[in-house]
Design an enzyme around this catalytic site. Structure first.
Site, short mmCIF file in Angstrom:
data_model
loop_
_atom_site.label_atom_id
_atom_site.label_comp_id
_atom_site.label_asym_id
_atom_site.label_seq_id
_atom_site.Cartn_x
_atom_site.Cartn_y
_atom_site.Cartn_z
N ASP A 221 -31.75 -25.55 -23.52
CA ASP A 221 -33.01 -26.17 -23.15
C ASP A 221 -33.72 -24.81 -22.42
O ASP A 221 -33.38 -24.54 -21.47
CB ASP A 221 -32.84 -27.36 -22.19
CG ASP A 221 -34.13 -27.83 -21.80
OD1 ASP A 221 -35.18 -27.18 -21.83
OD2 ASP A 221 -34.25 -29.02 -21.37
N TYR B 125 -31.18 -31.68 -17.21
CA TYR B 125 -32.39 -32.40 -17.09
C TYR B 125 -32.16 -33.93 -17.11
O TYR B 125 -31.43 -34.35 -18.01
CB TYR B 125 -33.35 -31.81 -18.28
CG TYR B 125 -34.77 -32.58 -18.41
CD1 TYR B 125 -35.54 -32.71 -17.37
CD2 TYR B 125 -34.77 -33.35 -19.28
CE1 TYR B 125 -36.55 -33.34 -17.49
CE2 TYR B 125 -35.75 -34.39 -19.35
CZ TYR B 125 -36.83 -34.55 -18.46
OH TYR B 125 -37.86 -35.00 -18.70
N LYS C 204 -44.69 -28.57 -21.43
CA LYS C 204 -44.69 -28.00 -20.33
C LYS C 204 -45.51 -26.93 -20.61
O LYS C 204 -46.74 -26.99 -20.74
CB LYS C 204 -43.44 -27.54 -19.51
CG LYS C 204 -42.55 -28.84 -19.68
CD LYS C 204 -42.93 -30.14 -18.53
CE LYS C 204 -42.23 -31.37 -18.84
NZ LYS C 204 -40.80 -31.35 -19.01
N ARG D 153 -44.34 -37.18 -41.73
CA ARG D 153 -43.21 -37.49 -40.78
C ARG D 153 -42.15 -36.26 -41.29
O ARG D 153 -41.29 -35.92 -40.41
CB ARG D 153 -42.50 -38.61 -41.01
CG ARG D 153 -41.20 -38.91 -40.63
CD ARG D 153 -40.50 -40.00 -40.22
NE ARG D 153 -40.69 -41.53 -41.29
CZ ARG D 153 -40.03 -41.37 -42.33
NH1 ARG D 153 -38.97 -40.60 -42.47
NH2 ARG D 153 -40.31 -42.46 -43.09
C1 LIG Z 1 -39.78 -32.28 -19.61
C2 LIG Z 1 -38.45 -31.81 -19.84
C3 LIG Z 1 -37.66 -32.19 -21.03
C4 LIG Z 1 -38.22 -33.36 -21.70
O1 LIG Z 1 -39.29 -33.21 -22.45
P1 LIG Z 1 -40.32 -34.38 -22.81
O2 LIG Z 1 -41.34 -33.70 -23.42
O3 LIG Z 1 -40.85 -34.89 -21.44
O4 LIG Z 1 -39.52 -35.45 -23.63
C5 LIG Z 1 -36.64 -31.53 -21.31
N1 LIG Z 1 -36.14 -30.38 -20.50
C6 LIG Z 1 -36.58 -29.99 -19.49
C7 LIG Z 1 -36.19 -29.03 -18.71
C8 LIG Z 1 -38.19 -30.76 -19.17
O5 LIG Z 1 -38.58 -30.24 -18.14
#
Ligand SMILES: *Cc1c(COP(=O)(O)O)cnc(C)c1O
Length: 378
Positions: free
Chosen positions: A174, A103, A199, A50
């Site tokens: 982000d 998001y 992604k 962890r």
């Molecule tokens: C998918 C996504 C997230 C969240 O990520 P997870 O891995 O699903 O928790 C945050 N920001 C953007 C732009 C995303 O496409």
């Protein structure tokens, strides 16, 4: 960074392995109390997964190299990464300035969780630099995402981070869209860079993960509070898959980008398409900002059709684009925002908005599919 950092790394064992082993351990044991205490104090040896794990560390070091930051910290999801940052640096009475549209998963955290802990959030349109700067006085944290992942609006990062610094506001972005290849926010003064590694970093639609990159001192704070106490640490097997995904990151992005641009240009010329939202197109209202900040554009973009019925009919008629959330994998996807009413309502997106993700399939086949699907839209 040297691109070969994504391809190679020093072996973790004396065997010279060319791929890191999966340290599938919850804990690491010691023979003396003194050794245990030294490891707890210094963090040089793993103690408990962890907190730290050698396979996860390989992934973290690659992301730090990619983003050009001192360090990076991996989490069990993009949302876990964002939560660790927000809950580490915010306290009751603080105010967040969030550039919209945010998001959806982050939006939920900002509207449903933070208010419970006495944190206020100002939502300000991301394209309005002056309004964002005005909101910074007295704020604690500036939350950015550029381009945004539904309508691909950009934020003018350099003046925003400069103003944030003047006001003592921590800037967080982000960067899932830019993936540390097409946008490197640390160059423009952003303090902390958050990713959904689900992604492009994974690239194969088989992992949910997140990561935060930034200066060591900031990340030490996230490590000791957000990672250790919130507990959303990335698992070793997922980290191994991500290291594998990163080896082809740049190759995959090039292909996504070329295909998406070709499809976007085709759609832009189609009479049934009202608008194409793609920062690489000259028609994008912020194309100049895109040229200034982005080194490329990837596979994600959106189109606006006449209305909700047309958007649904188009998505249903596509054969090579599966209907689904997420993106960044090998497969092409379509998402009519009409099918996500809460997201659409939160931002007042037009009813005909459809997000598309160009996967790794041949562009020609995808184009033919778009053509036949549009022919079936009323
Ligand atoms: C998918 C996504 C997230 C969240 O990520 P997870 O891995 O699903 O928790 C945050 N920001 C953007 C732009 C995303 O496409």
């Amino acid at each position: 960074m040297d691109p070969s950092d994504l391809l190679h790394e020093p072996p973790l064992t004396p065997y010279g392995e060319v791929v890191p082993p999966v340290f599938q351990n919850s804990l690491f044991a010691f023979t003396t109390t003194a050794e245990f205490e030294a490891a707890m104090r210094s963090g040089d040896r793993p103690v408990y997964t962890r907190i730290a794990n050698p396979t996860v560390r390989v992934f973290e070091e690659k992301v730090a190299a990619l983003e050009g930051t001192e360090d990076a910290l991996a989490f069990a999801s993009g949302n876990a990464a964002m939560a660790a940052v927000l809950f580490t640096f915010l306290e009751a009475g603080d105010r967040v300035v969030a550039a919209t549209p945010v998001y959806a998963g982050t939006y939920g955290m900002l509207t449903k969780l933070l208010p419970k802990f006495g944190v206020e959030v100002d939502f300000v349109p991301g394209h309005d630099t002056a309004a964002l700067v005005r909101a910074l006085a007295g704020a604690r944290l500036l939350l950015l995402e550029s381009p945004t992942s539904y309508t691909f609006e950009l934020q003018d990062l350099a003046p925003l981070t400069e103003a944030a610094r003047e006001h003592g506001v921590l800037s967080v972005i982000d960067n899932t869209y830019g993936a540390g290849v097409y946008l490197r926010p640390a160059r423009f003064g952003v303090d902390l860079v958050v990713h959904s590694a689900t992604k492009y970093f994974s690239g194969h639609s088989d992992v949910v993960a997140g990561v935060v990159a930034g200066p060591r001192e900031r990340l030490n704070a996230v490590r000791s509070l957000g990672t250790v106490f919130l507990g959303g640490k990335l698992a070793p097997w997922e980290a191994w898959l991500l290291v594998r995904g990163l080896r082809t990151l740049e190759l995959r992005l090039e292909r996504h980008q070329a295909t998406a641009l070709e499809l976007a240009r085709f759609l832009e010329a189609h009479p049934k398409v009202r608008r194409v939202l793609h920062p690489g197109l000259e028609s994008h209202p912020q194309h100049e900002l895109a040229r200034r900040y982005l080194e490329g554009t990837g596979g994600l973009f959106a189109v606006e059709l006449a209305g909700e019925a047309e958007a649904r009919a188009f998505a249903d008629a596509l054969e090579r684009f599966a209907i689904g959330v997420s993106w960044g994998g090998h497969e092409s996807l379509v998402l009519p925002l009409a099918a996500q009413p809460r997201v659409r309502a939160a931002y007042g997106f037009p009813p005909g908005l459809v997000r598309l993700f160009a996967g790794l399939e041949p562009a020609e086949a995808l184009k033919r599919d778009l053509e036949q699907a549009l022919a079936r839209v009323g």
